[in-house]
Design an enzyme around this catalytic site. Structure first.
Site, PDB file in Angstrom:
ATOM      1  N   LYS A 106      12.098   0.438   8.659  1.00  0.00           N
ATOM      2  CA  LYS A 106      11.987   0.965   7.296  1.00  0.00           C
ATOM      3  C   LYS A 106      12.988   2.097   7.155  1.00  0.00           C
ATOM      4  O   LYS A 106      13.352   2.729   8.153  1.00  0.00           O
ATOM      5  CB  LYS A 106      10.576   1.509   7.036  1.00  0.00           C
ATOM      6  CG  LYS A 106      10.175   1.465   5.577  1.00  0.00           C
ATOM      7  CD  LYS A 106       9.867   0.041   5.149  1.00  0.00           C
ATOM      8  CE  LYS A 106       9.278  -0.076   3.786  1.00  0.00           C
ATOM      9  NZ  LYS A 106       8.742  -1.433   3.547  1.00  0.00           N
ATOM     10  N   GLY A 218      -0.320  -0.773 -10.970  1.00  0.00           N
ATOM     11  CA  GLY A 218       1.132  -0.884 -10.911  1.00  0.00           C
ATOM     12  C   GLY A 218       1.631  -1.935 -11.889  1.00  0.00           C
ATOM     13  O   GLY A 218       0.850  -2.800 -12.353  1.00  0.00           O
ATOM     14  N   ASN A 221       7.642  -4.646  -9.167  1.00  0.00           N
ATOM     15  CA  ASN A 221       7.937  -6.003  -8.682  1.00  0.00           C
ATOM     16  C   ASN A 221       6.692  -6.734  -8.189  1.00  0.00           C
ATOM     17  O   ASN A 221       6.428  -7.869  -8.591  1.00  0.00           O
ATOM     18  CB  ASN A 221       9.005  -5.943  -7.586  1.00  0.00           C
ATOM     19  CG  ASN A 221       9.265  -7.307  -6.988  1.00  0.00           C
ATOM     20  OD1 ASN A 221       8.797  -7.629  -5.915  1.00  0.00           O
ATOM     21  ND2 ASN A 221       9.988  -8.155  -7.720  1.00  0.00           N
TER      22      ASN A 221
HETATM   23  P1  NAD Z   1       8.134  -0.836  -7.841  1.00  0.00           P
HETATM   24  O1  NAD Z   1       8.846   0.461  -7.742  1.00  0.00           O
HETATM   25  O2  NAD Z   1       8.825  -2.028  -8.376  1.00  0.00           O
HETATM   26  O3  NAD Z   1       6.800  -0.643  -8.714  1.00  0.00           O
HETATM   27  C1  NAD Z   1       5.838   0.329  -8.489  1.00  0.00           C
HETATM   28  C2  NAD Z   1       4.933   0.341  -9.698  1.00  0.00           C
HETATM   29  O4  NAD Z   1       3.852   1.244  -9.466  1.00  0.00           O
HETATM   30  C3  NAD Z   1       5.632   0.801 -10.966  1.00  0.00           C
HETATM   31  O5  NAD Z   1       5.137   0.088 -12.075  1.00  0.00           O
HETATM   32  C4  NAD Z   1       5.213   2.263 -11.062  1.00  0.00           C
HETATM   33  O6  NAD Z   1       5.262   2.760 -12.370  1.00  0.00           O
HETATM   34  C5  NAD Z   1       3.779   2.145 -10.558  1.00  0.00           C
HETATM   35  N1  NAD Z   1       3.198   3.409 -10.120  1.00  0.00           N
HETATM   36  C6  NAD Z   1       3.752   4.358  -9.345  1.00  0.00           C
HETATM   37  N2  NAD Z   1       2.895   5.374  -9.196  1.00  0.00           N
HETATM   38  C7  NAD Z   1       1.771   5.049  -9.871  1.00  0.00           C
HETATM   39  C8  NAD Z   1       0.528   5.685 -10.107  1.00  0.00           C
HETATM   40  N3  NAD Z   1       0.266   6.888  -9.592  1.00  0.00           N
HETATM   41  N4  NAD Z   1      -0.390   5.052 -10.861  1.00  0.00           N
HETATM   42  C9  NAD Z   1      -0.118   3.832 -11.391  1.00  0.00           C
HETATM   43  N5  NAD Z   1       1.024   3.189 -11.217  1.00  0.00           N
HETATM   44  C10 NAD Z   1       1.965   3.787 -10.473  1.00  0.00           C
HETATM   45  O7  NAD Z   1       7.542  -1.137  -6.379  1.00  0.00           O
HETATM   46  P2  NAD Z   1       7.105  -2.526  -5.776  1.00  0.00           P
HETATM   47  O8  NAD Z   1       8.300  -3.148  -5.164  1.00  0.00           O
HETATM   48  O9  NAD Z   1       6.304  -3.290  -6.761  1.00  0.00           O
HETATM   49  O10 NAD Z   1       6.186  -2.024  -4.577  1.00  0.00           O
HETATM   50  C11 NAD Z   1       4.834  -1.644  -4.784  1.00  0.00           C
HETATM   51  C12 NAD Z   1       4.145  -1.481  -3.440  1.00  0.00           C
HETATM   52  O11 NAD Z   1       4.246  -2.694  -2.716  1.00  0.00           O
HETATM   53  C13 NAD Z   1       4.713  -0.424  -2.499  1.00  0.00           C
HETATM   54  O12 NAD Z   1       3.671   0.091  -1.710  1.00  0.00           O
HETATM   55  C14 NAD Z   1       5.688  -1.215  -1.646  1.00  0.00           C
HETATM   56  O13 NAD Z   1       5.942  -0.567  -0.397  1.00  0.00           O
HETATM   57  C15 NAD Z   1       4.894  -2.479  -1.461  1.00  0.00           C
HETATM   58  N6  NAD Z   1       5.662  -3.685  -1.125  1.00  0.00           N
HETATM   59  C16 NAD Z   1       6.673  -4.130  -1.907  1.00  0.00           C
HETATM   60  C17 NAD Z   1       7.332  -5.300  -1.567  1.00  0.00           C
HETATM   61  C18 NAD Z   1       8.405  -5.893  -2.436  1.00  0.00           C
HETATM   62  O14 NAD Z   1       8.905  -6.979  -2.085  1.00  0.00           O
HETATM   63  N7  NAD Z   1       8.761  -5.288  -3.554  1.00  0.00           N
HETATM   64  C19 NAD Z   1       6.982  -5.998  -0.416  1.00  0.00           C
HETATM   65  C20 NAD Z   1       5.926  -5.523   0.349  1.00  0.00           C
HETATM   66  C21 NAD Z   1       5.270  -4.363  -0.019  1.00  0.00           C
END
Ligand code: NAD
Length: 432
Positions: A106, A218, A221
């Site tokens: 990471k 959230g 993505n």
């Molecule tokens: P992202 O940045 O695309 O989206 C995050 C979302 O969460 C956004 O809509 C943001 O506004 C919202 N958010 C942030 N703080 C918040 C709060 N306090 N209350 C409500 N909403 C809030 O991120 P992502 O890629 O969707 O990742 C989300 C989670 O999934 C993370 O923990 C990331 O590590 C994990 N993850 C992502 C992937 C991936 O492929 N994108 C894969 C595995 C794990």
């Protein structure tokens, strides 16, 4: 999120509990409690106003016994070395539980990417690669996008690496844009993967997807495609999603009578996952405080925003009808929340199983890059479904066999596989 939670302490605590149950040798456990390698570096970036600003960058490689390290790069204002360590550790378990031949890594930069211009973002990405290029590559460490980073950024990073090594090397970063070495299906992969595991959990618990309601945190993505998948693949209803509003600097929950329309919300969300509040209100959405998502009436809870959200405080506000908690985000539920789930017979799909769809498709992307032959979206998602289903089943089987909680079972499957690889490579005999 609660500021007191240290994600790495949480990752170690979870590991220690299972290491004890597995009666793992103390020395072997000590190898796995800590990352094998850590990099901390400064990245000077010339900003558009002519000033030079220095940013803090990280990369952690937790364990590469099963193959090259793999894991995202996050651009986040609250990034810390401990968060990166925790996430790298979870990547080792995630790749092992998904049974893909990769290890755990990471990385990140302490920065709020929404404060940067396009040019500054590109400089930041290229700077990260200039600091790390000798220690990454398709055969030792393959980063990918995560919070605050995008396919375009992976394209710039891959380009910088290719320039430095003197040959086109698409397999060094995954999550690249389509047409720039990316794979079809990567955008949907993590969210759909969450839904494949929810579907299997429903089969296991005899729950009808069509009569199910999800409360989702959230709208980035993962949560976007978990919402789409919950409606389109399972035929269920999504009661709410939420987001951090980067303009108001606070979180909101969005709901609508009869369920939200994820495809509509996709048209009014920006690249950082902030929903356009005015447009949502015009379309009849109710906008409440960010904490409201967890209180919504539902039988499936999908925390898919960030770590440390379902805590001793918030878990009691959850609907009493919740039967499944699917951890779309990394580390969204604290050990205290786990205790509540165990006591109330709530089925948990642990993060490193539930959200393994992203890394699995990243692995597919790397395979396609290496073959220089690209699959159709259906082929990618079909293979993803197979991998996620098989991973889910191996964890459920272990959970039933050992009569342990799903998170512990997932750890058992993953730790066994990593220890076996270390053993087969001779790392545990003292001769390596
Ligand atoms: P992202 O940045 O695309 O989206 C995050 C979302 O969460 C956004 O809509 C943001 O506004 C919202 N958010 C942030 N703080 C918040 C709060 N306090 N209350 C409500 N909403 C809030 O991120 P992502 O890629 O969707 O990742 C989300 C989670 O999934 C993370 O923990 C990331 O590590 C994990 N993850 C992502 C992937 C991936 O492929 N994108 C894969 C595995 C794990």
């Amino acid at each position: 999120m609660s500021g007191q939670i240290n994600a790495f302490e949480m990752a170690q605590k979870q590991f220690d509990g299972v290491a004890k149950q597995l009666k793992l040798d103390d020395g072997v456990a000590e190898v796995l409690r800590w990352p094998m390698r850590e990099f901390s570096f400064r990245i000077p970036v010339r900003l558009d106003d002519g000033s030079l600003k220095v940013f803090q960058g990280f990369r952690v490689q937790h364990n590469d016994a099963r193959g090259p390290n793999k894991g995202g790069i996050r651009f986040a204002a609250n990034e810390t070395m401990d968060t990166v360590r925790a996430l790298a550790t979870w990547m080792t378990w995630k790749c092992a539980v998904a049974d893909i031949p990769l290890g755990g890594g990471k990385g990140g930069i302490i920065v709020d990417p929404s404060t940067l211009t396009v040019n500054e973002k590109e400089e930041m990405c290229r700077g990260w690669v200039r600091a790390m290029w000798k220690n990454i590559g398709p055969r030792n460490d393959v980063p990918a996008p995560d919070i605050g980073t995008t396919p375009q950024m992976m394209g710039w990073m891959m380009d910088e690496y290719s320039r430095l090594v003197g040959q086109y090397t698409p397999g060094v970063f995954t999550g690249k844009p389509l047409g720039g070495g990316g794979s079809l299906g990567r955008t949907e992969a993590t969210g759909y993967g969450v839904i494949y595991t929810v579907r299997e959990a429903m089969k296991h618990l005899n729950i009808d997807g069509k009569n199910s309601v999800a409360a989702i945190q959230g709208f980035g993505n993962v949560s976007q495609y978990a919402s789409v998948g919950f409606v389109e693949l399972l035929g269920g209803t999504v009661a709410c999603v939420s987001c951090w509003d980067r303009h108001d600097k606070k979180a909101y929950t969005y709901s609508k009578k009869g369920g939200i329309d994820p495809r509509f919300l996709l048209t009014i969300v920006d690249e950082y996952g902030t929903i356009d509040k005015a447009k949502a209100q015009d379309a009849g959405y109710t906008v409440e405080d960010g904490d409201a998502w967890i209180t919504k009436e539902a039988n499936v809870l999908i925390p898919a925003a960030m770590e440390g959200q379902v805590t001793a405080d918030t878990v009691s506000k959850m609907s009493k009808n919740i039967k499944i908690v699917a951890e779309g985000a990394n580390g969204p539920c604290t050990p205290e929340a786990d205790e509540y789930f165990k006591k109330n017979n709530i089925f948990n799909i642990p993060d490193f199983l539930c959200n393994a769809g992203g890394v699995t498709t990243s692995y597919f992307e790397q395979v396609q890059n290496d073959m220089n032959f690209y699959w159709s979206k259906d082929e990618v998602l079909g293979r993803l479904d197979e991998k996620m289903t098989s991973a889910f089943n191996s964890v459920v089987d272990r959970s039933e066999k050992e009569k342990v909680y799903m998170r512990d079972a997932a750890y058992m499957v993953a730790i066994d596989r990593v220890v076996k690889a270390m053993d087969l490579r001779g790392w545990l005999t003292g001769n390596a």
